[in-house]
Design a protein around this motif. Structure first.
Motif, mmCIF file in Angstrom:
data_model
loop_
_atom_site.group_PDB
_atom_site.id
_atom_site.type_symbol
_atom_site.label_atom_id
_atom_site.label_comp_id
_atom_site.label_asym_id
_atom_site.label_seq_id
_atom_site.Cartn_x
_atom_site.Cartn_y
_atom_site.Cartn_z
ATOM 1 N N LEU A 36 -15.723 -1.519 -5.145
ATOM 2 C CA LEU A 36 -15.224 -0.893 -3.923
ATOM 3 C C LEU A 36 -13.832 -0.342 -4.220
ATOM 4 N N GLY A 37 -13.759 0.962 -4.429
ATOM 5 C CA GLY A 37 -12.514 1.588 -4.851
ATOM 6 C C GLY A 37 -11.575 1.836 -3.689
ATOM 7 N N CYS A 38 -10.372 1.300 -3.799
ATOM 8 C CA CYS A 38 -9.401 1.381 -2.708
ATOM 9 C C CYS A 38 -8.063 1.895 -3.218
ATOM 10 N N ILE A 39 -7.264 2.377 -2.287
ATOM 11 C CA ILE A 39 -5.873 2.694 -2.563
ATOM 12 C C ILE A 39 -5.033 1.986 -1.516
ATOM 13 N N GLY A 40 -3.957 1.380 -1.974
ATOM 14 C CA GLY A 40 -3.115 0.612 -1.068
ATOM 15 C C GLY A 40 -1.647 0.923 -1.271
ATOM 16 N N ARG A 41 -0.866 0.653 -0.232
ATOM 17 C CA ARG A 41 0.566 0.934 -0.279
ATOM 18 C C ARG A 41 1.332 -0.376 -0.434
ATOM 19 N N ALA A 42 2.168 -0.440 -1.450
ATOM 20 C CA ALA A 42 2.950 -1.647 -1.699
ATOM 21 C C ALA A 42 4.063 -1.799 -0.671
ATOM 22 N N THR A 43 4.346 -3.053 -0.302
ATOM 23 C CA THR A 43 5.482 -3.342 0.576
ATOM 24 C C THR A 43 6.542 -4.180 -0.145
ATOM 25 N N GLU A 83 -5.940 -10.221 -4.033
ATOM 26 C CA GLU A 83 -6.037 -10.064 -5.487
ATOM 27 C C GLU A 83 -4.764 -9.455 -6.078
ATOM 28 N N THR A 84 -4.204 -8.470 -5.390
ATOM 29 C CA THR A 84 -2.961 -7.866 -5.883
ATOM 30 C C THR A 84 -1.834 -8.885 -5.901
ATOM 31 N N GLN A 85 -1.731 -9.675 -4.861
ATOM 32 C CA GLN A 85 -0.675 -10.682 -4.791
ATOM 33 C C GLN A 85 -0.873 -11.760 -5.853
ATOM 34 N N GLU A 86 -2.130 -12.162 -6.077
ATOM 35 C CA GLU A 86 -2.395 -13.199 -7.073
ATOM 36 C C GLU A 86 -2.059 -12.728 -8.480
ATOM 37 N N GLU A 87 -2.370 -11.481 -8.783
ATOM 38 C CA GLU A 87 -2.216 -10.990 -10.149
ATOM 39 C C GLU A 87 -0.812 -10.491 -10.452
ATOM 40 N N SER A 88 -0.117 -9.964 -9.444
ATOM 41 C CA SER A 88 1.170 -9.321 -9.729
ATOM 42 C C SER A 88 2.304 -9.763 -8.819
ATOM 43 N N ARG A 89 1.992 -10.511 -7.757
ATOM 44 C CA ARG A 89 2.933 -10.929 -6.714
ATOM 45 C C ARG A 89 3.409 -9.753 -5.841
ATOM 46 N N ILE A 90 2.777 -8.593 -6.005
ATOM 47 C CA ILE A 90 3.110 -7.447 -5.160
ATOM 48 C C ILE A 90 2.409 -7.602 -3.809
ATOM 49 N N GLU A 91 3.144 -7.400 -2.740
ATOM 50 C CA GLU A 91 2.575 -7.439 -1.399
ATOM 51 C C GLU A 91 2.086 -6.040 -1.023
ATOM 52 N N VAL A 92 0.972 -5.981 -0.325
ATOM 53 C CA VAL A 92 0.339 -4.709 0.014
ATOM 54 C C VAL A 92 0.163 -4.608 1.528
ATOM 55 N N GLY A 93 0.474 -3.427 2.057
ATOM 56 C CA GLY A 93 0.294 -3.178 3.486
ATOM 57 C C GLY A 93 -0.984 -2.419 3.760
ATOM 58 N N GLU A 94 -0.864 -1.117 3.999
ATOM 59 C CA GLU A 94 -2.013 -0.295 4.358
ATOM 60 C C GLU A 94 -2.989 -0.155 3.187
ATOM 61 N N VAL A 95 -4.285 -0.263 3.477
ATOM 62 C CA VAL A 95 -5.336 -0.170 2.455
ATOM 63 C C VAL A 95 -6.431 0.761 2.962
#
Length: 316
Positions: A252-259, A224-236
């Motif tokens: 489902l509330g999450c926090i993720g680290r951008a790569t 979803e992050t990649q589709e909406e913003s093109r940001i790649e995410v690693g650890e979640v």
């Protein structure tokens, strides 16, 4: 469960404090359900297709007496058993009435409101909102699942409202909850926030989206992050969850680290998206951002994700 003494701004995530004993093993026990419904302390939460309906003269009560439900043509087979207090008192049921919102508004003995507005305005306390969330989600499911998805024939309520069955083909249908991921993506001291067009002007929030079949939570956050913003995410990390009865989601509330860091928007889900520093986000929380930007109110899990990151209680 008591009504808040006066309307107040909510100070915590809504819909998470439902303390009803649902008595799920008694939903097929017709004598038990009849006895619960006949009790003098029984209440029936009523709703139109879109708004919850309350007694205008006693706003401290979630529901109506059984006689009021009968007045609107609701019999026991039309009512969903929500549960009761832990000591067995105050059985609560819920049912849909056949009045339009205009007809309800014209009746001085009734007042109606959308659940989201009730939460935002602080009309009810946390325990009441949890029960109303359960009622609203269940009533919406029944309103939208009156026909069998297998053969198209009308279905009937069963198990005190927690099942619908088709007399024609024998199919059984059960209430659904749709999981959604909602995530704060961080890059060091910056947070990724976006603006869907549906939000009020100036509001920026965390990204979110529905989970798809065959997906883990972490995979859904990254997709979803990649589709909406093109940001790649690693650890979640999953850090919180919240029932969101609009109509029947589990956030489902999450926090993720951008790569990656370069944002690109190419669909209609967001009209704006950007990286915001801690100082900027703190201004947004306080309402002092120079551009008037704000974050969502405290009833939502997005607020908890953002403020938790600011306070250092959650991190990627």
């Amino acid at each position: 469960m008591a009504l808040a003494s006066e309307e107040h701004a909510p100070d915590e995530m809504s819909f998470i404090a439902n303390m009803l004993d649902r008595q799920s093993i008694r939903r097929k026990d017709i004598p038990f359900l009849n006895e619960r419904l006949a009790r003098p302390d029984c209440e029936v939460i009523l709703s139109t297709a879109y708004r919850l309906v309350f007694d205008a003269k006693s706003r401290g009560k979630l529901g109506h007496p059984r006689e009021r439900a009968r007045h609107f043509g609701l019999d026991r087979q039309d009512l969903i058993f929500l549960g009761q207090n832990s000591d067995g008192s105050r059985p609560l049921f819920a049912g849909l009435i056949g009045l339009s919102d205009e007809e309800v508004d014209a009746d001085d003995s009734l007042w109606a409101n959308d659940l989201r507005n009730l939460a935002l305005q602080g009309v009810f306390g946390g325990l009441e909102l949890g029960v109303l969330a359960q009622a609203r989600a269940m009533l919406h499911w029944h309103r939208t699942h009156r026909f069998c998805s297998r053969c198209g024939k009308p279905t009937q309520m069963a198990d005190a409202g927690y099942r619908r069955e088709c007399p024609s083909c024998g199919a059984q249908h059960f209430p659904r909850t749709d999981p959604c991921v909602i995530m704060l993506i961080t890059d060091g001291d910056r947070a990724l926030l976006g603006r869907p067009p549906r939000l009020p002007p100036g509001i920026y929030t965390t990204l979110a989206g529905f989970m798809e079949p065959g997906e883990t939570i972490e995979q859904a956050v990254r997709r979803e992050t990649q589709e909406e913003s093109r940001i790649e995410v690693g650890e979640v990390h999953l850090v919180a969850n919240q029932p969101w009865p609009f109509p029947s989601n589990l956030m489902l509330g999450c926090i993720g680290r951008a790569t990656s860091s370069e944002i690109f928007i190419d669909d209609d889900e967001l009209e704006a998206c950007g990286w915001f520093t801690r100082d900027e986000v703190r201004q947004m929380v306080k309402g002092t951002h120079p551009d008037g930007y704000r974050i969502p109110p405290s009833i939502s899990i997005a607020y908890d994700l953002i403020t938790g990151w600011l306070e250092g209680t959650i991190s990627a």
